[in-house]
Write a protein that holds these residues in place. Sequence first.
Motif, mmCIF file in Angstrom:
data_model
loop_
_atom_site.group_PDB
_atom_site.id
_atom_site.type_symbol
_atom_site.label_atom_id
_atom_site.label_comp_id
_atom_site.label_asym_id
_atom_site.label_seq_id
_atom_site.Cartn_x
_atom_site.Cartn_y
_atom_site.Cartn_z
ATOM 1 N N GLY A 324 42.799 10.623 43.480
ATOM 2 C CA GLY A 324 41.973 11.791 43.762
ATOM 3 C C GLY A 324 40.620 11.430 44.340
ATOM 4 N N VAL A 325 40.032 10.347 43.855
ATOM 5 C CA VAL A 325 38.715 9.955 44.352
ATOM 6 C C VAL A 325 38.799 9.514 45.812
ATOM 7 C CG1 VAL A 325 38.906 7.553 43.545
ATOM 8 C CG2 VAL A 325 36.652 8.596 43.852
ATOM 9 N N PHE A 326 39.895 8.876 46.186
ATOM 10 C CA PHE A 326 40.066 8.475 47.590
ATOM 11 C C PHE A 326 40.238 9.696 48.486
ATOM 12 C CE2 PHE A 326 41.283 4.747 45.156
ATOM 13 C CZ PHE A 326 40.664 3.718 45.855
ATOM 14 N N VAL A 327 40.946 10.706 47.960
ATOM 15 C CA VAL A 327 41.136 11.940 48.717
ATOM 16 C C VAL A 327 39.808 12.648 48.955
ATOM 17 C CG1 VAL A 327 42.208 14.228 48.672
ATOM 18 C CG2 VAL A 327 43.494 12.227 47.893
ATOM 19 N N SER A 328 38.876 12.547 48.026
ATOM 20 C CA SER A 328 37.572 13.196 48.197
ATOM 21 C C SER A 328 36.634 12.381 49.079
ATOM 22 C CB SER A 328 36.921 13.429 46.831
ATOM 23 O OG SER A 328 36.601 12.203 46.191
ATOM 24 N N VAL A 329 36.752 11.054 49.043
ATOM 25 C CA VAL A 329 35.877 10.207 49.847
ATOM 26 C C VAL A 329 36.265 10.250 51.321
ATOM 27 C CG1 VAL A 329 35.279 7.787 50.323
ATOM 28 C CG2 VAL A 329 35.161 8.665 47.992
ATOM 29 N N LEU A 330 37.552 10.356 51.622
ATOM 30 C CA LEU A 330 38.010 10.333 53.012
ATOM 31 C C LEU A 330 37.374 11.436 53.869
ATOM 32 C CD1 LEU A 330 39.961 8.888 55.011
ATOM 33 C CD2 LEU A 330 41.632 10.666 54.435
ATOM 34 N N PRO A 331 37.416 12.718 53.471
ATOM 35 C CA PRO A 331 36.767 13.736 54.309
ATOM 36 C C PRO A 331 35.254 13.604 54.353
ATOM 37 C CG PRO A 331 37.598 14.719 52.280
ATOM 38 C CD PRO A 331 38.141 13.334 52.335
ATOM 39 N N ALA A 332 34.659 13.070 53.283
ATOM 40 C CA ALA A 332 33.216 12.826 53.336
ATOM 41 C C ALA A 332 32.891 11.857 54.465
ATOM 42 C CB ALA A 332 32.726 12.279 51.991
ATOM 43 N N GLY A 333 33.677 10.791 54.574
ATOM 44 C CA GLY A 333 33.470 9.845 55.663
ATOM 45 C C GLY A 333 33.734 10.470 57.016
ATOM 46 N N MET A 334 34.723 11.356 57.109
ATOM 47 C CA MET A 334 35.053 12.001 58.382
ATOM 48 C C MET A 334 33.861 12.784 58.933
ATOM 49 S SD MET A 334 38.929 13.383 57.621
ATOM 50 C CE MET A 334 38.927 14.359 59.117
ATOM 51 N N PHE A 335 33.119 13.441 58.069
ATOM 52 C CA PHE A 335 32.022 14.275 58.546
ATOM 53 C C PHE A 335 30.667 13.573 58.508
ATOM 54 C CE2 PHE A 335 35.237 17.450 57.440
ATOM 55 C CZ PHE A 335 35.227 18.219 58.599
ATOM 56 N N VAL A 336 30.390 12.808 57.448
ATOM 57 C CA VAL A 336 29.070 12.199 57.307
ATOM 58 C C VAL A 336 28.743 11.292 58.488
ATOM 59 C CG1 VAL A 336 27.726 10.522 55.977
ATOM 60 C CG2 VAL A 336 28.945 12.365 54.807
ATOM 61 N N PHE A 337 29.661 10.413 58.853
ATOM 62 C CA PHE A 337 29.342 9.403 59.857
ATOM 63 C C PHE A 337 29.472 9.931 61.284
ATOM 64 C CE2 PHE A 337 30.392 6.982 56.056
ATOM 65 C CZ PHE A 337 29.306 6.138 55.990
ATOM 66 N N SER A 338 30.176 11.040 61.459
ATOM 67 C CA SER A 338 30.277 11.622 62.798
ATOM 68 C C SER A 338 29.020 12.374 63.199
ATOM 69 C CB SER A 338 31.480 12.574 62.866
ATOM 70 O OG SER A 338 32.671 11.916 62.530
ATOM 71 N N THR A 339 28.231 12.820 62.229
ATOM 72 C CA THR A 339 27.064 13.644 62.559
ATOM 73 C C THR A 339 26.097 12.901 63.467
ATOM 74 O OG1 THR A 339 26.002 12.929 60.495
ATOM 75 C CG2 THR A 339 27.208 15.009 60.441
ATOM 76 N N GLN A 340 25.747 11.674 63.112
ATOM 77 C CA GLN A 340 24.792 10.918 63.918
ATOM 78 C C GLN A 340 25.356 10.619 65.305
ATOM 79 O OE1 GLN A 340 21.721 10.324 63.445
ATOM 80 N NE2 GLN A 340 21.289 8.838 65.077
ATOM 81 N N VAL A 341 26.658 10.398 65.387
ATOM 82 C CA VAL A 341 27.265 10.111 66.685
ATOM 83 C C VAL A 341 27.195 11.336 67.590
ATOM 84 C CG1 VAL A 341 29.344 9.317 67.844
ATOM 85 C CG2 VAL A 341 28.767 8.428 65.592
#
Length: 418
Positions: A324-341
């Motif tokens: 479950g923790v991996f499922v929650s971290v994956l979308p966080a990474g999808m959006f957090v790191f794309s913002t600056q790009v």
Amino acid sequence: MATTPTPSPTDSGPATRESAPARSRWVAPLCWAAVALEGFDLVVLGVVLGVVLPTRLRNPTWGLTPGTAAVISSTGLVGVMVDALAIGPLTDRFGRRRMLLGTVVAFSLLTLACAFATGPLVFGVLRFVAGLPLGGVLPVALAMVNDVARSAKSGRATTTLMTGYHVGAVLTALFGIVVIPALGWQAMFVLGALPALVLVPLIAARLPESMPETSDADGRQNPVAVLFRKGRVGVTIAFWITSFMGLLLVYGLNTWLPEIMRAAGYQLGTSLALLLTLNAGAVVGMLIAGRVADRVGIRAATIAWFVAAAVFLALLSVKLPGVGVFVSVLPAGMFVFSTQVLVYVYISRRYPAAARATALGTLSGVGRLGAITGPLMGGALLGAGVAYPWGFFAFAVVSGLGAICVSLVGRASANRDG
């Protein structure tokens, strides 16, 4: 009438014997590889912290605390900031190719030197010096890719380039899990330098100069002055503040996510796997973000990504069992790191080609203040014993502020892309 230097055979090396379209095909993969090395180097400190901090210390002479480690991390980012601010005007004046070649050579050698540091002081100095050339890689690579990309596809070209950073970060986490227990943390810095043995000769032989010739008024001016002409003052400042927020998220999470998760009760191996998952999500998110931006508009996409990042960061405060923790971290990474790009895409469209590297460099350089603040903020929260769950709420607030700043960019001027 053009003021941009015309590439000479010396500047472009053996690549000048190929046709212009053939040479241009080398820009994206070589710039991607350079950004991947940067990603490896800038994330490696977060990976090795779990080994050199006191509770798991293998070299008792270092005696690092979370606060000292945060200072070392921020020291390296100061070096990155200094060069990011300087490299843009130099690149717009003297050419992209030679700047990229020089930065890759320099930071690879200095990364290798970090493996032989004898203590925290020497290590901190080396991280600062390595940060100087490292700060130039991203602005130059982004400028080159945008020089050769068609405007309708500049979003996906930029976000595809930036997947290199997170592929490098994913490899750092993977190597950290496998290599550190067997060879020690020093081996990570050796691994980070070795790819330059292949990349540097390829850049020298194949990478063409990408700078477009310009004949407009902006092309005849100091590129720094272009950032503040024609009503761009408000736009430039709003971009800088947005970049501060975006890079605070990127570096705060990449540096401290493993330790925050350990504070939540997860084991070291799980924490490093979560860092890997975060950056794997970033790669997926960037591939999606660029296409969305090209379809719906860069301003709308950037605001949406910051808002989504805030939501998923707040959700990380909920501790989940098993996968479950991996499922929650994956979308966080999808959006957090794309913002600056997406911010990089936005600013590439807002300024003329003659000042593109300067706009990107100053955005990256000023934004590095956020990159410095992120690790310091995470270290302070860990030192106070409140990193979990309040650290995720703090990062969510930062992301929300980023969304507000992007909206200010749109209000500061009429933008055809918004």
